[in-house]
Design an enzyme around this catalytic site. Structure first.
Site, PDB file in Angstrom:
ATOM      1  N   LYS A 120       0.831  -1.205   0.000  1.00 24.13           N
ATOM      2  CA  LYS A 120       0.000   0.000   0.000  1.00 24.13           C
ATOM      3  C   LYS A 120       0.867   1.257   0.000  1.00 24.13           C
ATOM      4  CE  LYS A 120      -1.827   1.699   3.661  1.00 24.13           C
ATOM      5  NZ  LYS A 120      -2.584   1.939   4.910  1.00 24.13           N
ATOM      6  N   ASP A 138      -6.472   1.310   1.078  1.00 27.08           N
ATOM      7  CA  ASP A 138      -6.507   1.420   2.529  1.00 27.08           C
ATOM      8  C   ASP A 138      -7.883   0.998   3.023  1.00 27.08           C
ATOM      9  OD1 ASP A 138      -8.167   3.505   1.804  1.00 27.08           O
ATOM     10  OD2 ASP A 138      -7.154   5.013   3.022  1.00 27.08           O
TER      11      ASP A 138
END
Length: 225
Positions: A120, A138
């Protein structure tokens, strides 16, 4: 969600916010990388508050190493997991100096080799700093992808790969910013504000919250306040 609806979904997001930006404050790919590492399990607001004094004098990995772990830890102690994060920031700074001439690499594989950097974080840096069409999933994007039917998946990677496959041009560059902001301010976790969502007719969520709270200020609700 059908492909035509996906296009319309992003068209409306783009119309409402033509130039979405990260809410993390940074001045370079390196300071962005540090800010994103620090933002894990913390809000962007808290990271910005802690990092402003640090970034006022620190803008390179060399300067961060000189600052040192102890002083960095003290500076970011208001952020969750600050002990581990301080250690990772110093370690990744040392790795950048040792392996990349002090520069932030531009591939996911190289970024993920840095301490404290996962997929991420790598995707955020690639997208925000270098303009690559990546999708950093997220908790907000994971929720929006599943709730709306845009990109349902059991894991963040599932959602990311579906977004990679389904998000059309010209929206790919800014898609993850739009989705984060939509999840943060409209499609909220506990009580989605469907009554003011511009994509409510496209959304596949069955339990839409179409009535604003009683006694609320309509103008404030419309602005997201």
């Amino acid at each position: 969600m059908k492909r035509d609806d996906i296009f319309e979904f992003f068209r409306r997001l783009a119309e409402a916010n033509p130039s979405p930006q990260t809410e993390l404050e940074y001045s370079s790919p390196y300071t962005l990388l540090v800010a994103v590492v620090l933002s894990a399990q913390a809000t962007d607001v808290s990271v910005n508050i802690a990092c402003r004094p640090v970034f006022a004098t620190i803008s390179t990995p060399e300067q961060m190493v000189v600052l040192g772990e102890d002083r960095l830890r003290e500076a970011i102690k208001t952020i969750g997991l600050f002990n581990t994060k301080a250690k990772n920031v110093i370690a990744l700074s040392e790795a950048l100096i040792r392996d990349h001439d002090g520069e932030v690499p531009r591939t996911r594989e190289e970024l993920e080799k840095l301490p404290g950097v996962g997929r991420k974080t790598a995707n955020v840096v690639l997208n925000t700093a270098f303009g690559q069409e990546t999708f950093a999933v997220d908790t907000h994007i994971f929720r929006v992808g599943n709730r709306t039917g845009l990109a349902p998946g059991k894991t963040p990677l599932d959602v990311e790969l579906k977004l990679e496959r389904l998000v059309p041009q010209p929206f790919r560059r800014d898609a993850h910013h739009w989705l984060i902001l939509h999840g943060r301010y409209t499609c909220k976790a506990r009580r989605p504000e469907c009554w003011r969502c511009p994509m409510v007719d496209l959304c596949r969520f069955k339990d839409k919250n179409l009535v604003p709270p009683k006694g609320s200020d309509p103008a404030a609700l419309e602005s997201g306040a």
